[in-house]
Enzyme design. Structure first.
Site, PDB file in Angstrom:
ATOM      1  N   LYS A   1       0.872  -1.190   0.000  1.00 44.89           N
ATOM      2  CA  LYS A   1       0.000   0.000   0.000  1.00 44.89           C
ATOM      3  C   LYS A   1       0.897   1.225   0.000  1.00 44.89           C
ATOM      4  O   LYS A   1       2.025   1.164   0.474  1.00 44.89           O
ATOM      5  CB  LYS A   1      -0.855   0.016   1.266  1.00 44.89           C
TER       6      LYS A   1
ATOM      7  N   ASP B   1      -7.072   4.210  -4.493  1.00 44.04           N
ATOM      8  CA  ASP B   1      -7.740   4.054  -3.199  1.00 44.04           C
ATOM      9  C   ASP B   1      -8.360   5.434  -2.931  1.00 44.04           C
ATOM     10  O   ASP B   1      -8.598   6.182  -3.893  1.00 44.04           O
ATOM     11  CB  ASP B   1      -6.714   3.637  -2.106  1.00 44.04           C
TER      12      ASP B   1
ATOM     13  N   SER C   1      -8.071  -5.879 -10.428  1.00 46.26           N
ATOM     14  CA  SER C   1      -6.745  -5.338 -10.758  1.00 46.26           C
ATOM     15  C   SER C   1      -5.820  -6.460 -11.236  1.00 46.26           C
ATOM     16  O   SER C   1      -5.052  -6.290 -12.182  1.00 46.26           O
ATOM     17  CB  SER C   1      -6.108  -4.682  -9.520  1.00 46.26           C
TER      18      SER C   1
HETATM   19  P1  NDP Z   1     -13.039   7.616  -2.825  1.00 47.43           P
HETATM   20  O1  NDP Z   1     -11.961   8.610  -2.635  1.00 47.43           O
HETATM   21  O2  NDP Z   1     -13.604   7.386  -4.179  1.00 47.43           O
HETATM   22  O3  NDP Z   1     -14.260   7.933  -1.859  1.00 47.43           O
HETATM   23  C1  NDP Z   1     -14.091   7.997  -0.485  1.00 47.43           C
HETATM   24  C2  NDP Z   1     -15.415   8.336   0.156  1.00 47.43           C
HETATM   25  O4  NDP Z   1     -15.296   8.198   1.575  1.00 47.43           O
HETATM   26  C3  NDP Z   1     -15.826   9.782  -0.084  1.00 47.43           C
HETATM   27  O5  NDP Z   1     -17.216   9.897  -0.056  1.00 47.43           O
HETATM   28  C4  NDP Z   1     -15.196  10.490   1.121  1.00 47.43           C
HETATM   29  O6  NDP Z   1     -15.817  11.708   1.448  1.00 47.43           O
HETATM   30  C5  NDP Z   1     -15.428   9.469   2.208  1.00 47.43           C
HETATM   31  N1  NDP Z   1     -14.379   9.613   3.212  1.00 47.43           N
HETATM   32  C6  NDP Z   1     -13.045   9.502   3.026  1.00 47.43           C
HETATM   33  N2  NDP Z   1     -12.378   9.734   4.151  1.00 47.43           N
HETATM   34  C7  NDP Z   1     -13.303  10.010   5.074  1.00 47.43           C
HETATM   35  C8  NDP Z   1     -13.239  10.330   6.436  1.00 47.43           C
HETATM   36  N3  NDP Z   1     -12.063  10.433   7.088  1.00 47.43           N
HETATM   37  N4  NDP Z   1     -14.418  10.525   7.097  1.00 47.43           N
HETATM   38  C9  NDP Z   1     -15.605  10.428   6.444  1.00 47.43           C
HETATM   39  N5  NDP Z   1     -15.727  10.142   5.134  1.00 47.43           N
HETATM   40  C10 NDP Z   1     -14.589   9.935   4.474  1.00 47.43           C
HETATM   41  O7  NDP Z   1     -12.441   6.263  -2.212  1.00 47.43           O
HETATM   42  P2  NDP Z   1     -12.935   4.760  -2.456  1.00 47.43           P
HETATM   43  O8  NDP Z   1     -14.396   4.697  -2.658  1.00 47.43           O
HETATM   44  O9  NDP Z   1     -12.027   4.168  -3.456  1.00 47.43           O
HETATM   45  O10 NDP Z   1     -12.548   4.099  -1.061  1.00 47.43           O
HETATM   46  C11 NDP Z   1     -13.484   3.956   0.015  1.00 47.43           C
HETATM   47  C12 NDP Z   1     -13.005   2.861   0.947  1.00 47.43           C
HETATM   48  O11 NDP Z   1     -12.936   1.630   0.223  1.00 47.43           O
HETATM   49  C13 NDP Z   1     -11.616   3.044   1.558  1.00 47.43           C
HETATM   50  O12 NDP Z   1     -11.596   2.466   2.834  1.00 47.43           O
HETATM   51  C14 NDP Z   1     -10.727   2.239   0.621  1.00 47.43           C
HETATM   52  O13 NDP Z   1      -9.541   1.826   1.263  1.00 47.43           O
HETATM   53  C15 NDP Z   1     -11.643   1.059   0.347  1.00 47.43           C
HETATM   54  N6  NDP Z   1     -11.346   0.271  -0.846  1.00 47.43           N
HETATM   55  C16 NDP Z   1     -11.260   0.840  -2.076  1.00 47.43           C
HETATM   56  C17 NDP Z   1     -11.021   0.055  -3.189  1.00 47.43           C
HETATM   57  C18 NDP Z   1     -11.000   0.603  -4.569  1.00 47.43           C
HETATM   58  O14 NDP Z   1     -10.883  -0.185  -5.501  1.00 47.43           O
HETATM   59  N7  NDP Z   1     -11.134   1.900  -4.773  1.00 47.43           N
HETATM   60  C19 NDP Z   1     -10.783  -1.400  -3.072  1.00 47.43           C
HETATM   61  C20 NDP Z   1     -10.969  -1.905  -1.739  1.00 47.43           C
HETATM   62  C21 NDP Z   1     -11.216  -1.090  -0.680  1.00 47.43           C
HETATM   63  P3  NDP Z   1     -15.089  13.099   1.076  1.00 47.43           P
HETATM   64  O15 NDP Z   1     -15.237  13.243  -0.403  1.00 47.43           O
HETATM   65  O16 NDP Z   1     -15.817  14.120   1.856  1.00 47.43           O
HETATM   66  O17 NDP Z   1     -13.654  12.949   1.499  1.00 47.43           O
HETATM   67  O1  2IT Z   2      -7.853  -1.641  -0.746  1.00 42.87           O
HETATM   68  C1  2IT Z   2      -7.773  -2.135  -1.898  1.00 42.87           C
HETATM   69  O2  2IT Z   2      -7.856  -3.350  -2.095  1.00 42.87           O
HETATM   70  C2  2IT Z   2      -7.594  -1.214  -3.024  1.00 42.87           C
HETATM   71  N1  2IT Z   2      -7.569  -0.013  -2.840  1.00 42.87           N
HETATM   72  C3  2IT Z   2      -7.434  -1.765  -4.411  1.00 42.87           C
HETATM   73  C4  2IT Z   2      -6.016  -2.208  -4.641  1.00 42.87           C
HETATM   74  C5  2IT Z   2      -5.676  -2.615  -6.057  1.00 42.87           C
HETATM   75  O3  2IT Z   2      -4.490  -2.899  -6.255  1.00 42.87           O
HETATM   76  O4  2IT Z   2      -6.534  -2.661  -6.922  1.00 42.87           O
END
Ligand code: NDP
Ligand code: 2IT
Length: 444
Positions: A126, A166, A376
């Protein structure tokens, strides 16, 4: 003290100021207790848990860039290369002001087990930065990404370490990062995933984490003779994972009535109109508040509080520790029967314990959100083949991977007498493959 307790105490002592990392390790080691106890002498001698909880390598670097006003800005950049026993390091990059080494170590540690569960050959890593893309111009984001990659490129490669998105890192950032990698190295290779479709990206990768979450949820509900159809669902966050989880819930006949961002949450009792959310978030990079201005009958409430809305199923899809003991008590009081984690570690340890003690169905993030990294890995396969699969093919593979993950979690929990405890099941099943590979490869 048992071996797992000793190692946990060591992790806390040797990694001060990293509470999220301690939390992730604690949950895993508690789940593994029975597995470790059965082989304690060998595992102790081979220092299996000490090795598992120490990253192979952490790279940290300075990221200087120039903002639109001509001011030089400096951010911190990191890559945690946690474990390469079963494949090249694989895991996202997070750009958010809350990023620090401890947060990335927790995420990298989780990623080891998650990636193992996918059944694909990917190790755990990460990275990221405390850079905040919010409110920055495209030019500023590009200059930041170029500076970040100018350092990171020395440590990654298609067979070495393959970052992705992420929080705060989506298609725009991956495009800028990829361009700079190619410019510096001269290599046109699958060094990043989540790329645009015109330069090596995979169909379905954008949707994969959210879709995968709902495929796994569907599989678990079927196992418990239930369905998503007709259920009222809360989805926290409104980013990549939240949007595509909502889309799939709706396709399967469920009703998502609330979403959020870090400022507050919207409640639409008629069901969220996802095209409006997509327009606010994906096109205009706006705030979720704007939804209530556009949709009659919908309300916006400032602050955290989404979990007080009555629902059947709660899907935390924003960030770590966003669902605590008070939240789960409220959910339970409102008859919520199921929680599935789209985000990484969104449920606190106390809330998880309450869930398991109260018979609420629960899917932990390292199983439930594994569809993103799995797709991925499918993008990496396509890049190696120099071919692109159709949407149907990638989606079929994703569905099968999520089904297999459920079977692995169910089987591992059952083998150790913890039937229905998918936290233990995911941790044990993920661990077994990694530890087998680590032991076979000697002391490295
Ligand atoms: P994005 O940046 O697309 O969206 C994040 C969302 O979460 C936004 O709505 C954001 O609001 C909110 N958020 C972020 N930080 C905070 C916080 N500290 N408090 C409250 N709300 C918060 O990220 P993703 O959707 O990609 O990721 C969301 C979660 O999923 C994370 O935990 C990530 O690690 C996990 N994840 C993502 C993957 C991926 O493929 N993208 C894969 C697996 C897990 P705001 O816009 O106001 O910051
Ligand atoms: O938390 C996760 O698994 C991710 N943000 C996706 C990682 C990836 O390599 O696609």
């Amino acid at each position: 003290m048992s071996y797992t307790e000793e190692v946990y105490a060591r992790v806390v002592e040797k990694n001060p100021g990293e509470p999220e990392f301690h939390q992730a390790v604690k949950e895993v080691l508690e789940s593994l207790k029975k597995v470790i106890d059965a082989n304690e002498a060998e595992y102790r001698k081979m220092a299996v848990l000490e090795r598992l909880t120490e990253p192979e390598r952490i790279i940290s670097f300075r990221v200087p860039w120039v903002d639109d006003a001509g001011q030089v800005q400096v951010n911190k950049g990191y890559r945690v290369q946690f474990n390469s026993a079963i494949g090249p390091y694989k895991g996202g990059l997070r750009f958010h002001p809350s990023v620090n080494q401890g947060v990335l170590k927790f995420l990298g540690f989780e990623q080891i087990f998650k990636n193992s569960l996918t059944g694909l050959p990917i190790g755990g890593g990460k990275g990221g930065s405390d850079f905040d893309p919010k409110g920055k111009s495209d030019g500023e984001v590009m200059r930041f990404c170029q500076s970040f990659m100018t350092e990171l490129n020395k440590h990654i490669g298609a067979d070495q370490d393959v970052p992705a998105g992420d929080i705060g890192v989506g298609a725009r950032e991956i495009g800028f990062l990829y361009g700079q990698y190619k410019r510096i190295t001269g290599l046109y290779e699958g060094v990043l995933t989540g790329k645009g479709l015109t330069f090596g990206g995979s169909l379905i990768r954008t949707q994969a984490t959210g879709y995968g979450l709902i495929y796994l949820l569907d599989e678990m509900l079927k196992h418990h003779k239930n369905t998503i159809e007709g259920k009222t669902v809360l989805v926290s966050g409104s980013g990549n994972v939240a949007i595509y989880a909502t889309e799939k819930v709706q396709q399967l006949g469920g009703k998502v009535v609330a979403m959020s961002d870090s400022n507050g949450y919207i409640h639409d009792p008629d069901g969220i109109k996802l095209d409006i959310v997509k327009n606010i978030k994906e096109v205009r990079r706006g705030r979720i508040k704007e939804y209530a201005d556009k949709v009659p009958g919908a309300t916006y409430t400032e602050g955290k509080g989404i979990w007080s809305i009555p629902c059947d199923i709660a899907l935390p899809c924003a960030t770590q520790n966003e669902l605590n003991l008070d939240d789960i008590k409220k959910l339970k009081a409102n008859n919520c029967f199921c929680v599935a984690e789209g985000a990484n570690m969104p449920t606190t340890l106390e809330a998880t314990d309450f869930i398991l003690e109260n018979g609420i169905l629960f899917l932990p993030g390292k199983a439930a959100n594994a569809g993103g990294v799995a797709t991925s890995a499918l993008e990496m396969s396509q890049n190696s083949l120099r071919l692109s699969w159709t949407e149907e093919e990638v989606d079929q593979r994703l569905q099968q991977i999520m089904k297999d993950i459920f079977a692995k979690c169910e089987d591992a929990a059952r083998r150790y007498g913890m039937e229905g405890n998918y936290v233990a099941g995911a941790n044990i099943a993920g661990f077994e493959k990694v530890i087998n590979a680590m032991l076979a490869q000697g002391i490295v």
